[in-house]
Design a protein around this motif. Sequence first.
Motif, PDB file in Angstrom:
ATOM      1  N   THR A   1       0.782  -1.222   0.077  1.00  0.00           N
ATOM      2  CA  THR A   1       0.048   0.070   0.239  1.00  0.00           C
ATOM      3  C   THR A   1       1.014   1.146  -0.108  1.00  0.00           C
ATOM      4  O   THR A   1       0.704   2.138  -0.830  1.00  0.00           O
ATOM      5  CB  THR A   1      -0.860   0.079   1.035  1.00  0.00           C
ATOM      6  OG1 THR A   1      -1.731  -1.164   1.181  1.00  0.00           O
ATOM      7  CG2 THR A   1      -1.787   1.210   1.133  1.00  0.00           C
ATOM      8  N   VAL A   2       1.939   1.348   0.681  1.00  0.00           N
ATOM      9  CA  VAL A   2       3.072   2.413   1.027  1.00  0.00           C
ATOM     10  C   VAL A   2       3.415   2.599  -0.479  1.00  0.00           C
ATOM     11  O   VAL A   2       3.424   3.849  -0.895  1.00  0.00           O
ATOM     12  CB  VAL A   2       4.015   2.235   1.858  1.00  0.00           C
ATOM     13  CG1 VAL A   2       5.156   3.232   1.811  1.00  0.00           C
ATOM     14  CG2 VAL A   2       3.388   2.073   3.282  1.00  0.00           C
ATOM     15  N   PHE A   3       3.896   1.574  -1.112  1.00  0.00           N
ATOM     16  CA  PHE A   3       4.417   1.668  -2.418  1.00  0.00           C
ATOM     17  C   PHE A   3       3.502   2.422  -3.574  1.00  0.00           C
ATOM     18  O   PHE A   3       3.669   3.119  -4.360  1.00  0.00           O
ATOM     19  CB  PHE A   3       4.931   0.542  -3.144  1.00  0.00           C
ATOM     20  CG  PHE A   3       6.350   0.047  -2.193  1.00  0.00           C
ATOM     21  CD1 PHE A   3       7.327   0.877  -2.076  1.00  0.00           C
ATOM     22  CD2 PHE A   3       6.622  -1.013  -1.754  1.00  0.00           C
ATOM     23  CE1 PHE A   3       8.407   0.676  -1.493  1.00  0.00           C
ATOM     24  CE2 PHE A   3       7.933  -1.563  -1.106  1.00  0.00           C
ATOM     25  CZ  PHE A   3       8.725  -0.581  -1.019  1.00  0.00           C
ATOM     26  N   ALA A   4       2.097   1.557  -3.608  1.00  0.00           N
ATOM     27  CA  ALA A   4       1.237   1.977  -4.354  1.00  0.00           C
ATOM     28  C   ALA A   4       1.011   3.468  -4.148  1.00  0.00           C
ATOM     29  O   ALA A   4       0.398   4.340  -5.082  1.00  0.00           O
ATOM     30  CB  ALA A   4       0.018   1.034  -4.187  1.00  0.00           C
ATOM     31  N   PHE A   5       0.566   3.968  -2.963  1.00  0.00           N
ATOM     32  CA  PHE A   5       0.146   5.214  -2.857  1.00  0.00           C
ATOM     33  C   PHE A   5       1.398   6.297  -3.106  1.00  0.00           C
ATOM     34  O   PHE A   5       1.008   7.479  -3.495  1.00  0.00           O
ATOM     35  CB  PHE A   5      -0.136   5.404  -1.019  1.00  0.00           C
ATOM     36  CG  PHE A   5      -1.535   4.820  -0.984  1.00  0.00           C
ATOM     37  CD1 PHE A   5      -2.230   3.822  -1.409  1.00  0.00           C
ATOM     38  CD2 PHE A   5      -2.292   5.883   0.236  1.00  0.00           C
ATOM     39  CE1 PHE A   5      -3.549   3.767  -1.227  1.00  0.00           C
ATOM     40  CE2 PHE A   5      -3.607   5.249   0.590  1.00  0.00           C
ATOM     41  CZ  PHE A   5      -4.053   4.243  -0.246  1.00  0.00           C
ATOM     42  N   ALA A   6       2.547   5.813  -2.986  1.00  0.00           N
ATOM     43  CA  ALA A   6       3.650   6.632  -3.614  1.00  0.00           C
ATOM     44  C   ALA A   6       3.492   6.976  -4.966  1.00  0.00           C
ATOM     45  O   ALA A   6       3.626   8.215  -5.321  1.00  0.00           O
ATOM     46  CB  ALA A   6       5.164   6.114  -3.098  1.00  0.00           C
ATOM     47  N   LYS A   7       3.131   6.067  -5.645  1.00  0.00           N
ATOM     48  CA  LYS A   7       2.773   6.142  -7.044  1.00  0.00           C
ATOM     49  C   LYS A   7       1.665   6.908  -7.453  1.00  0.00           C
ATOM     50  O   LYS A   7       1.671   7.964  -8.120  1.00  0.00           O
ATOM     51  CB  LYS A   7       2.814   4.790  -7.787  1.00  0.00           C
ATOM     52  CG  LYS A   7       2.207   4.810  -9.011  1.00  0.00           C
ATOM     53  CD  LYS A   7       2.929   5.786 -10.265  1.00  0.00           C
ATOM     54  CE  LYS A   7       2.573   5.433 -11.666  1.00  0.00           C
ATOM     55  NZ  LYS A   7       3.158   6.453 -12.378  1.00  0.00           N
ATOM     56  N   GLU A   8       0.586   6.342  -6.819  1.00  0.00           N
ATOM     57  CA  GLU A   8      -0.783   6.956  -7.281  1.00  0.00           C
ATOM     58  C   GLU A   8      -1.084   8.568  -6.551  1.00  0.00           C
ATOM     59  O   GLU A   8      -1.823   9.409  -7.454  1.00  0.00           O
ATOM     60  CB  GLU A   8      -1.829   6.107  -6.680  1.00  0.00           C
ATOM     61  CG  GLU A   8      -2.119   4.891  -7.219  1.00  0.00           C
ATOM     62  CD  GLU A   8      -3.081   3.843  -6.708  1.00  0.00           C
ATOM     63  OE1 GLU A   8      -3.866   4.267  -5.611  1.00  0.00           O
ATOM     64  OE2 GLU A   8      -3.138   2.920  -7.105  1.00  0.00           O
ATOM     65  N   HIS A   9      -0.455   8.972  -5.381  1.00  0.00           N
ATOM     66  CA  HIS A   9      -0.774  10.273  -4.951  1.00  0.00           C
ATOM     67  C   HIS A   9       0.326  10.937  -4.932  1.00  0.00           C
ATOM     68  O   HIS A   9       0.250  12.134  -4.348  1.00  0.00           O
ATOM     69  CB  HIS A   9      -1.550   9.678  -3.397  1.00  0.00           C
ATOM     70  CG  HIS A   9      -2.646   8.975  -3.389  1.00  0.00           C
ATOM     71  ND1 HIS A   9      -3.891   9.494  -3.637  1.00  0.00           N
ATOM     72  CD2 HIS A   9      -2.809   7.856  -3.138  1.00  0.00           C
ATOM     73  CE1 HIS A   9      -4.514   8.718  -3.577  1.00  0.00           C
ATOM     74  NE2 HIS A   9      -4.081   7.605  -3.251  1.00  0.00           N
ATOM     75  N   GLY A  10       1.721  10.509  -5.093  1.00  0.00           N
ATOM     76  CA  GLY A  10       2.857  11.003  -4.661  1.00  0.00           C
ATOM     77  C   GLY A  10       3.109  11.347  -3.377  1.00  0.00           C
ATOM     78  O   GLY A  10       2.314  11.032  -2.557  1.00  0.00           O
ATOM     79  N   ILE A  11       4.387  12.092  -3.040  1.00  0.00           N
ATOM     80  CA  ILE A  11       4.618  12.383  -1.582  1.00  0.00           C
ATOM     81  C   ILE A  11       5.073  13.790  -1.405  1.00  0.00           C
ATOM     82  O   ILE A  11       5.970  14.184  -1.885  1.00  0.00           O
ATOM     83  CB  ILE A  11       5.930  11.546  -1.054  1.00  0.00           C
ATOM     84  CG1 ILE A  11       5.562   9.867  -1.040  1.00  0.00           C
ATOM     85  CG2 ILE A  11       5.990  11.742   0.318  1.00  0.00           C
ATOM     86  CD1 ILE A  11       6.643   8.994  -0.895  1.00  0.00           C
ATOM     87  N   ALA A  12       3.986  14.469  -0.972  1.00  0.00           N
ATOM     88  CA  ALA A  12       4.461  15.845  -0.737  1.00  0.00           C
ATOM     89  C   ALA A  12       4.875  16.140   0.598  1.00  0.00           C
ATOM     90  O   ALA A  12       5.983  15.499   0.819  1.00  0.00           O
ATOM     91  CB  ALA A  12       3.098  16.895  -1.089  1.00  0.00           C
ATOM     92  N   ALA A  13       4.134  16.759   1.304  1.00  0.00           N
ATOM     93  CA  ALA A  13       4.510  16.705   2.915  1.00  0.00           C
ATOM     94  C   ALA A  13       4.262  15.355   3.530  1.00  0.00           C
ATOM     95  O   ALA A  13       3.336  14.784   3.225  1.00  0.00           O
ATOM     96  CB  ALA A  13       3.641  17.942   3.729  1.00  0.00           C
ATOM     97  N   ILE A  14       5.388  15.129   4.198  1.00  0.00           N
ATOM     98  CA  ILE A  14       4.990  13.614   4.972  1.00  0.00           C
ATOM     99  C   ILE A  14       3.738  13.632   5.965  1.00  0.00           C
ATOM    100  O   ILE A  14       3.544  12.551   5.993  1.00  0.00           O
ATOM    101  CB  ILE A  14       6.510  13.371   5.730  1.00  0.00           C
ATOM    102  CG1 ILE A  14       6.774  14.274   6.943  1.00  0.00           C
ATOM    103  CG2 ILE A  14       7.466  12.884   4.548  1.00  0.00           C
ATOM    104  CD1 ILE A  14       8.007  13.834   7.484  1.00  0.00           C
TER     105      ILE A  14
END
Length: 288
Positions: A63-76
Amino acid sequence: MAVVLGPNRYGKAETRVVRVTRDGDVHRIKDVNVSVALSGAMDAVHLTGDNSAVLPTDSQKNTVFAFAKEHGIAAIEDFGLLLARHFTRSQAAVAHARVEIHEYGWERITGGHSFARTGAEVRTALVHSDGEGGAESVVSGLADLVVLNSTGSEFHGFARDAYTTLEPTRDRVLATAVTARWRHRGTDADWDDSYRGAREDLLLAFAETRSLSLQQTLYQMGRRVLEAQAGLCEVRLSLPNKHHFLVDLKPFGLDNDNEVYFAADRPYGLIEGAVLADDAPPAPSAWE
């Protein structure tokens, strides 16, 4: 004697994610370490081995990897809230999600795609969520922010006993590696702006305090952050005293007028404390 199951949680710790955002020839990177812990109706897995309520930790990692792709990582902080809310809302057995994220800094070397790891502090975020309509909290912070005052620090008038050998001083080096965490009043803030402001306040307070003890410096650092940052209600600090001892150069016929020090890495004094606004709301799980 009755034996009962106590508080418990489980999850996937330290999923390391590097997210590259490619805006044409100019790239941006986010390098984070994500730890997830879930709790709720989990008694059966402990008592009988029934796994029906257990979302595999491997699924949490994915889920962490998929969300990094789908949503990007802005502010942690935002990424932590996104993950925590997902787990509590998608899994009926999960009543509470804890997400802790550490971010490692990179700086651009030249061009659009070359970077070097900075020697700066690690940015941190800790998010708790009880799901939709439930309690939530965000604690931001930093670790390993190394600072030093070459003067402007004293230590004297302390208690003494039969084992005291330390001499009082009115001029010493004061150095520490700051670990600081600050609790937000809500879960909707400009996280990057808040981080920059709190970090600057910590540094200015450290630099501008004529210190009679590291404890005094700790309080002034926390106080300055709270007075300057209206969206925060509590600051917790951990300050190891990075001792610097004057080297005795007399055997070599040399004076040492506060110029040459031995930097001892251990043992060290460890000063810890919290500074709160008088109207700070309770947050029983925010720091755990």
